[in-house]
Enzyme design. Sequence first.
Site, mmCIF file in Angstrom:
data_model
loop_
_atom_site.group_PDB
_atom_site.id
_atom_site.type_symbol
_atom_site.label_atom_id
_atom_site.label_comp_id
_atom_site.label_asym_id
_atom_site.label_seq_id
_atom_site.Cartn_x
_atom_site.Cartn_y
_atom_site.Cartn_z
ATOM 1 N N ARG A 2 0.833 -1.210 0.000
ATOM 2 C CA ARG A 2 0.000 0.000 0.000
ATOM 3 C C ARG A 2 0.867 1.260 0.000
ATOM 4 O O ARG A 2 0.982 1.961 -0.997
ATOM 5 C CB ARG A 2 -0.938 -0.009 1.211
ATOM 6 C CG ARG A 2 -2.089 1.007 1.106
ATOM 7 C CD ARG A 2 -1.722 2.426 1.500
ATOM 8 N NE ARG A 2 -1.296 2.567 2.879
ATOM 9 C CZ ARG A 2 -0.868 3.704 3.411
ATOM 10 N NH1 ARG A 2 -0.802 4.801 2.671
ATOM 11 N NH2 ARG A 2 -0.473 3.756 4.664
ATOM 12 N N HIS B 168 5.607 4.688 12.609
ATOM 13 C CA HIS B 168 5.605 4.587 11.144
ATOM 14 C C HIS B 168 6.637 5.606 10.658
ATOM 15 O O HIS B 168 6.357 6.805 10.593
ATOM 16 C CB HIS B 168 4.207 4.921 10.621
ATOM 17 C CG HIS B 168 4.062 4.903 9.134
ATOM 18 N ND1 HIS B 168 3.533 3.832 8.453
ATOM 19 C CD2 HIS B 168 4.362 5.837 8.193
ATOM 20 C CE1 HIS B 168 3.512 4.114 7.154
ATOM 21 N NE2 HIS B 168 4.019 5.319 6.973
ATOM 22 N N HIS C 99 9.594 7.098 8.074
ATOM 23 C CA HIS C 99 10.233 7.187 6.765
ATOM 24 C C HIS C 99 11.721 7.477 6.949
ATOM 25 O O HIS C 99 12.152 7.976 7.993
ATOM 26 C CB HIS C 99 9.543 8.249 5.916
ATOM 27 C CG HIS C 99 8.176 7.824 5.451
ATOM 28 N ND1 HIS C 99 7.874 7.580 4.134
ATOM 29 C CD2 HIS C 99 7.031 7.563 6.148
ATOM 30 C CE1 HIS C 99 6.618 7.209 4.030
ATOM 31 N NE2 HIS C 99 6.079 7.194 5.230
ATOM 32 N N CYS D 242 5.600 9.922 0.142
ATOM 33 C CA CYS D 242 4.298 10.555 0.364
ATOM 34 C C CYS D 242 3.992 11.436 -0.838
ATOM 35 O O CYS D 242 4.773 12.336 -1.156
ATOM 36 C CB CYS D 242 4.305 11.388 1.645
ATOM 37 S SG CYS D 242 2.748 12.279 1.921
ATOM 38 N N ASN E 284 9.295 4.199 3.572
ATOM 39 C CA ASN E 284 9.344 3.713 4.948
ATOM 40 C C ASN E 284 10.663 3.005 5.207
ATOM 41 O O ASN E 284 11.365 2.595 4.286
ATOM 42 C CB ASN E 284 8.219 2.715 5.193
ATOM 43 C CG ASN E 284 6.881 3.384 5.329
ATOM 44 O OD1 ASN E 284 6.151 3.492 4.359
ATOM 45 N ND2 ASN E 284 6.567 3.834 6.512
#
Length: 316
Positions: free
Chosen positions: A27, A219, A221, A252, A261
């Site tokens: 995703r 989460h 990056h 993003c 990520n």
Amino acid sequence: MNHNSAAMIKKILQFPKTVSIMEVGPRDGLQNEKVILGTNDKISFINSLSQAGYKRIEITAFVSPKWIPPLADHNDVARGITKYPNISYAALVPNLFGYEKARDAGIDEVSIVLSASQTHNKKNINATTQEAFERYKEVVKTAIKDKIPIRAYLSCSFACPYEGAMDPQVVALLCLKLYELGVYEVSLSDTIGVASPFNILRLLEETLKYVPIKSLGLHLHDTFGMALANILAGLQVGITSFDSSAGGMGGCPYAKGALGNVASEDLLYMLHSMGIETGVSLSKVCDASLQIEKKLQKMLSAKVLNNYRVGLKSEK
């Protein structure tokens, strides 16, 4: 080394014995890649990740194709994968309509995304923070009624590409609102990858005043190469839930320059080297990433994957 120093090191080394990883490559990774994969390639990729031993995989997003064209086939992907027992297949949903589509496609759990930044919310989900929160009330209420677990990403928890650094107290209180709404976990998100371990600890210090640690995840990056260091900081205070992306894919769409990520391979190597159990096979994740990078026509950025590619196949 004196006794106090030894005691301090012993305390620092008291990491969790196990952690849970949400694999977000299908995703959060694929949504930002220039090459749009075919549905069958996505299904094959997700099936390979399932075979690697993950317990949670975010496979797609039930959003308008106008907003995220690479995930336009969300329904076909959700219905086409092989569903393995004891794996929770998740999807991102932007509203009640998206939630209902995800539920009807057999998704096991859903995620919502709210930004700590007003400007980022407007760019990302076309709503103010309060408008988005009101929209999610019905989503969470319905998911709880349907007995479908729901988690939340709190984007730009550390900094925003438009507004700069975020106030930890503002972020912590938004986290509390999401927790009280009924999500089982809030994933504090470094959307543009600029946080340092100090920022991680400072935000956790504030957030843990309001939300139990078992309901928090990270989460992160890796824009400035700090993601693993930041995860280490989280581990030191007891965070046991992390998101990662196979091969380090992602970014993003509404944060120019943000990289993907933290790479699943690099995270797994670090955790396994520390004796922390994940239940995930590093070599199988590497194989899945090598499979997908051929389709993407690019070399993925995971450092461990680069070593695996040339024959250094450590199963740490």
